[in-house]
Design a protein around this motif. Structure first.
Motif, short mmCIF file in Angstrom:
data_model
loop_
_atom_site.label_atom_id
_atom_site.label_comp_id
_atom_site.label_asym_id
_atom_site.label_seq_id
_atom_site.Cartn_x
_atom_site.Cartn_y
_atom_site.Cartn_z
N THR A 17 0.87 -1.28 -0.03
CA THR A 17 0.08 0.14 -0.04
C THR A 17 0.64 1.43 0.05
O THR A 17 0.19 2.27 -0.02
N SER A 18 2.20 1.06 0.16
CA SER A 18 2.94 2.13 0.27
C SER A 18 2.73 3.13 1.36
O SER A 18 2.90 4.60 1.09
N SER A 19 2.16 2.68 2.34
CA SER A 19 1.78 3.53 3.47
C SER A 19 1.46 2.73 4.93
O SER A 19 1.57 1.56 4.74
N GLY A 20 1.54 3.47 5.82
CA GLY A 20 1.11 2.74 7.16
C GLY A 20 -0.09 3.42 7.60
O GLY A 20 -0.22 4.70 7.78
N TYR A 21 -0.92 2.67 8.29
CA TYR A 21 -2.24 3.13 8.57
C TYR A 21 -2.45 2.51 9.83
O TYR A 21 -2.83 1.17 9.70
N SER A 22 -3.02 3.00 11.00
CA SER A 22 -3.27 2.39 12.23
C SER A 22 -4.56 1.68 12.07
O SER A 22 -5.15 0.90 12.80
N LEU A 23 -5.52 1.94 11.27
CA LEU A 23 -6.99 1.80 11.16
C LEU A 23 -6.99 0.33 10.24
O LEU A 23 -8.08 -0.11 9.89
N ALA A 24 -5.97 0.13 9.61
CA ALA A 24 -5.92 -0.72 8.49
C ALA A 24 -6.00 -2.24 9.19
O ALA A 24 -5.84 -2.45 10.21
N THR A 25 -6.27 -3.43 8.30
CA THR A 25 -6.24 -4.81 8.37
C THR A 25 -6.88 -5.13 9.79
O THR A 25 -6.47 -6.01 10.56
N VAL A 26 -8.05 -4.62 10.08
CA VAL A 26 -8.77 -4.93 11.12
C VAL A 26 -9.55 -6.25 10.54
O VAL A 26 -10.27 -6.36 9.80
N GLY A 27 -9.27 -7.35 11.37
CA GLY A 27 -10.31 -8.64 11.21
C GLY A 27 -9.31 -9.32 10.54
O GLY A 27 -9.91 -10.43 9.79
N VAL A 28 -8.04 -8.98 9.91
CA VAL A 28 -7.42 -10.04 9.01
C VAL A 28 -7.12 -11.26 9.58
O VAL A 28 -6.89 -12.38 9.00
N GLU A 29 -6.98 -11.31 11.03
CA GLU A 29 -6.56 -12.62 11.67
C GLU A 29 -7.74 -13.48 11.44
O GLU A 29 -7.62 -14.75 11.34
N LEU A 30 -8.86 -13.04 11.30
CA LEU A 30 -10.13 -13.88 11.05
C LEU A 30 -10.04 -14.25 9.67
O LEU A 30 -10.26 -15.52 9.45
N ASP A 31 -9.43 -13.52 8.56
CA ASP A 31 -9.49 -14.09 7.27
C ASP A 31 -8.30 -15.18 7.34
O ASP A 31 -8.67 -16.07 6.62
N ALA A 32 -7.39 -15.12 8.01
CA ALA A 32 -6.23 -16.04 8.23
C ALA A 32 -6.81 -17.20 8.77
O ALA A 32 -6.60 -18.32 8.18
N ILE A 33 -7.50 -17.10 9.89
CA ILE A 33 -8.13 -18.16 10.40
C ILE A 33 -9.05 -19.24 9.23
O ILE A 33 -8.85 -20.24 9.17
N ALA A 34 -9.88 -18.22 8.45
CA ALA A 34 -10.74 -18.97 7.41
C ALA A 34 -9.70 -19.55 6.56
O ALA A 34 -10.36 -20.68 6.12
N ALA A 35 -8.63 -19.28 6.03
CA ALA A 35 -7.90 -19.73 5.07
C ALA A 35 -7.31 -21.09 5.72
O ALA A 35 -7.33 -22.01 4.95
N VAL A 36 -6.92 -21.15 6.96
CA VAL A 36 -6.27 -22.17 7.44
C VAL A 36 -7.38 -23.32 7.66
O VAL A 36 -7.13 -24.54 7.27
N VAL A 37 -8.71 -23.14 8.12
CA VAL A 37 -9.88 -23.81 8.18
C VAL A 37 -10.21 -24.55 7.13
O VAL A 37 -10.34 -25.63 6.63
N ILE A 38 -10.28 -23.55 5.75
CA ILE A 38 -10.85 -23.89 4.58
C ILE A 38 -9.68 -24.96 4.01
O ILE A 38 -9.94 -25.86 3.23
N GLY A 39 -8.50 -24.54 4.41
CA GLY A 39 -7.46 -25.36 3.89
C GLY A 39 -7.20 -26.83 4.43
O GLY A 39 -6.38 -27.63 4.23
#
Lengths: 506, 328
Positions: free
Chosen positions: B233-255
């Motif tokens: 993203t060429s930037s840093g933003y403290s409000l970004a990537t909220v809930g990414v851990e849940l996407d990661a869990i989803a990928a792991v479980v679907i995997g």
């Protein structure tokens, strides 16, 4: 086996939990090249001793020598390194891994820093072939039977440790053919010079495989003997104890109650459950104490579970006042006026963080239904009356029950059932882990309740206790009711004979 | 022979291939290397984080702090490089050390204080997010020759696709992750702990160091995912990537990794990431669907996989009971 080569030597081992002695001054010697059985009833201290030997607990007192050198295993891994390997009955290996992964977990062969799976497979196949197992070591452990898993566990433990092998109830879930296979493996390991400790409650298996036996009772050593010169009857009496035979049998005068069983208001006919207890007949009259005797695993507690509806019978009928009833749950048993004090007081009996008053009111509340809570004031009054009549100490009804001693906890559980005014009270090992004073009080209380007309069923591995309080004793062996002794027949000798004759025949 | 423990993975692979074929039938362009290249680049940071999550879940734990650590990392790097003029490589190294220590501390609390992973990493999630706000609440742009060079670097593949530095980093993490899981004692110990911690302990697995190592690895990979996100993203933003851990869990479980631990493959997580990417790509191609359809499809897939896993456990339990019955 030569007596002269002690492999593992324990002297004066003592261990206490929360100030209550679990083991006191126990000596134990294991020679190399012998199979040594460790026997005792529940709470005798077998598992405490084993856990000290294998590094799960640390000992409070005594010494432990392995190959002549003093050792103090600090953990299971430590004991393994010293040469003491253990195989437990259930939690043992990992079902989600393959056989090979289980055998070499933590010590996988490596090449260039990475696990060499081919080498691991080769080693596993070679290792198991020495135990006569020719199986696919890449298959998951969960695809194999308990018997094969047991041998895999032994192979791992021996390969890892190599001096002492401890087996905790290894045959509990094996059939007779599998037991023979297991014993063949054990005999071969013994002949190779390994020292093997086996805990089991099957006396036939003890005689079949073991060379010597050590018996523990109430945390103390009863004795170590060569099995070839130990008659079965003597072994059983070592386990159940009979030193207190001089206690007079107080109920011999009640012979007249032994009329017919047809008039008994509470009757079980052909009651049983496959795999638990063979169908039995049992009747209890008001004002009568029926004792249940037998060795550990003979079906004592299972009988109680059936009578209280914890297990559902698959044959026979239960009758109360001549009418058949259904005991499908403890709730239905309570509705019939039954009460049950379980053997495992700490896990099945008390609710540790609840106050004494809450614990006492529990069964009464359950019977009333939770929609109608007992007012706090009534609860307290109820508790205080029992605290007074049963002499529960300390007398503070608001104290969490876990802070009370074992004997007082037991009295509180008794009070719980007495509060419901039961007609039948089943007590499973009511005096286990209780000090002498409380012991006598509980026996006195049983007699008093009986005199008041209550029906009681008492299960105990203390034969003196049974002969002292019971009018009739049902003897169990091998999950079968094998004898019923009445009146003057109720003696420790007769009970031992009944158990032994059945064990002999089996 | 397919082990029953690999069945979820095989199922995932089958679903992915089938879904891809259906997509290609409708939009033949989706077969191009350009699309595949973009898919890998767009999901690089999620993929890297999901590898760490795979190890955590394999051990029977969970790590909820991942999204916050990614946000913290990106803000930290952006401020260090953009505002303070620190060299990007120094900032990268510093942030990887911080996130690894953060992960180890959580692992140590889980093991030595006996607090459930859910609680510890939930606290970690708030802590890392709060720290990110503390550094900056603004979106901080970042520009540096080194960063431009990394962003501009790619291999051209036949068919016009670009294999970017980010995509390659993710693929490398997956390869190394798969290797660690399958071929090291650390990996074997993770499977053992996930199978049954008590048994593993009795078999001599060093539970403490392994647990700390698992969460340290997850922390490290979260930091690395944060760097990838910053580059993306060429930037840093403290409000970004909220809930990414849940996407990661989803990928792991679907995997195909069992949420209760002990069973699963790093390769499965890769397929899980590809499935998520495929759905997003399909939505872009279609043009009329709301992007929220991604979430809906992921939700349905998760349900399907959890039911599938239950089914497998139930089936193997029943088989076990039957074999026990035969013995009796």
């Amino acid at each position: 086996m030569a007596e002269s080569n002690p492999l593992l030597e324990a002297r004066g081992i003592g261990k206490a939990f929360l100030g209550i002695a679990a083991l006191e001054g126990v000596d134990f010697t294991l020679n190399s090249g012998e199979i040594h059985a460790l026997l005792g009833e529940n709470g005798a201290g077998k598992s405490t001793l084993i856990k000290i030997l294998t590094g799960v607990y640390s000992r409070d007192r005594g010494s432990l020598h392995l190959d002549g050198a003093e050792v103090t295993p600090a953990s299971v891994a430590d004991a393994q390194k010293l040469g003491i390997g253990t195989v437990y009955q259930e939690v043992n290996l990992l079902e989600n891994l393959t056989v090979a992964e289980n055998l070499y977990l933590g010590r996988q062969p490596r090449r260039f820093g990475m696990i060499d799976k081919r080498e691991m497979r080769r080693l596993s196949t070679a290792l198991l072939s020495r135990y006569g197992l020719d199986i696919d070591v890449d298959a998951l452990l969960s695809s194999y039977s308990v018997a094969i898993r047991q041998i895999i566990a032994i192979a791992r433990a021996v390969d890892l440790s190599g001096k002492v092998l401890v087996l905790d109830e290894p045959t509990a879930s094996l059939d007779s053919h599998e037991v023979e296979t297991l014993f063949a493996v054990l005999r071969r390991l013994r002949d190779e010079g390994l020292g093997i400790i086996i805990i089991t409650h099957f006396l036939n298996q003890v005689y079949a495989v073991a060379d010597r036996v050590t018996v523990l009772r109430n945390g103390r050593l009863v004795g170590t003997r060569n099995l070839s010169e130990l008659p079965r009857l003597e072994l059983i009496s070592m386990m159940l104890g009979r030193e207190l035979q001089q206690i007079t049998h107080e109920h011999q005068a009640t012979e007249q109650t032994v009329a017919t069983t047809q008039d008994a208001p509470i009757r079980f006919e052909g009651y049983g459950k496959r795999g638990s207890v063979a169908p039995f007949d049992l009747s209890v009259r008001p004002g009568e104490v029926v004792g249940i005797a037998g060795l550990l695993g003979s079906g004592r507690s299972e009988t109680a579970f059936l009578m209280f509806g914890i297990d559902r019978a698959d044959s026979g009928t239960a009758m109360v006042d001549g009418k058949p009833i259904s005991l499908s749950s403890p709730e239905s048993a309570i509705a019939q006026g039954f009460g049950f004090c379980p053997e495992e007081r700490k896990t099945d009996g008390i609710i540790g963080d609840f106050s004494v008053a809450d614990n006492i009111a529990l069964a009464l509340q359950a019977r009333q239904g939770w929609a109608k809570p007992i007012p706090a004031r009534e609860k307290l009054a109820l508790a205080e009356s029992f605290i007074k009549s049963l002499d529960i100490r300390p007398t503070d009804a608001e104290k969490p029950i876990k802070l009370l001693s074992g004997g007082n906890q037991q009295k509180a559980i008794l009070a719980r059932w007495l509060a419901t005014g039961p007609r039948l009270l089943i007590l499973d090992e009511p005096t286990r882990g209780i000090d002498i004073g409380a012991h006598a009080e509980i026996l006195k209380m049983i007699e008093r309740l009986c005199a008041e007309g209550m029906s009681l069923v008492v299960i105990s591995s203390e034969l003196e206790e049974l002969t002292a309080v019971a009018h009739r004793v049902v003897v169990l062996s091998d999950r079968r009711h094998v004898a019923e002794l009445t009146g003057s027949q109720v003696t420790t000798d007769n009970i031992l004979q009944a158990i032994a004759s059945r064990e002999e025949a089996a | 022979m397919i082990h029953s423990r690999n069945l979820p993975f095989v199922t995932t692979l089958g679903i992915f291939v089938l879904a891809y074929i259906l997509c290609v039938v409708q939009f033949p362009n989706m077969l191009s290397t350009r699309v595949i290249g973009n898919l890998l680049t767009d999901n690089a940071f999620l993929g890297i984080a999901a590898v760490g999550m795979t190890f955590v879940i394999l051990s029977g734990g969970i790590d909820l702090s991942i999204g916050s650590v990614i946000a913290f990392t990106s803000v930290f790097v952006a401020v260090m490089v953009g505002s303070l003029g620190v060299h990007p490589l120094v900032a990268f190294a510093a942030v990887l050390v911080i996130s690894t220590i953060f992960g180890s501390a959580m692992g140590a609390m889980i093991r030595y204080l006996g607090i459930p992973p859910f609680v510890v990493t939930l606290a970690g999630m708030f802590l890392a997010r709060g720290a990110a706000y503390l550094i900056s609440t603004e979106s901080v742009p970042i520009a540096h020759p080194v960063i431009d060079a990394i962003q501009g670097f790619y291999f051209r593949v036949p068919g016009g696709g670009r294999l970017t530095a980010l995509a390659m980093l993710m693929l490398l993490v997956f390869v190394v992750g798969a290797f660690v899981a399958a071929r090291t004692r650390f990996g074997a110990n993770i499977y053992a702990i996930g199978g049954n911690q008590q048994s593993a302990e009795l078999m001599g697995v060093p539970i403490g160091p392994t647990t700390v190592g698992i969460y340290a690895l997850s922390g490290f990979l979260s930091g690395l995912a944060g760097i990838a996100y910053t580059l993306y993203t060429s930037s840093g933003y403290s409000l970004a990537t909220v809930g990414v851990e849940l996407d990661a869990i989803a990928a792991v479980v679907i995997g195909g990794t069992l949420l209760t631990g002990g069973v699963g493959l790093v390769a499965g997580t890769f397929i899980g990431i590809l499935i998520q990417g495929l759905i997003q790509t399909y939505i872009v191609f279609d043009g009329t669907l709301s992007s929220w359809w991604t979430k809906i499809v992921i939700g349905i897939l998760l349900f399907v996989f959890i039911v599938l896993q239950r089914g497998i456990i139930w089936y193997s339990d029943r088989r076990l009971a039957e074999s026990r019955l035969k013995e009796v």
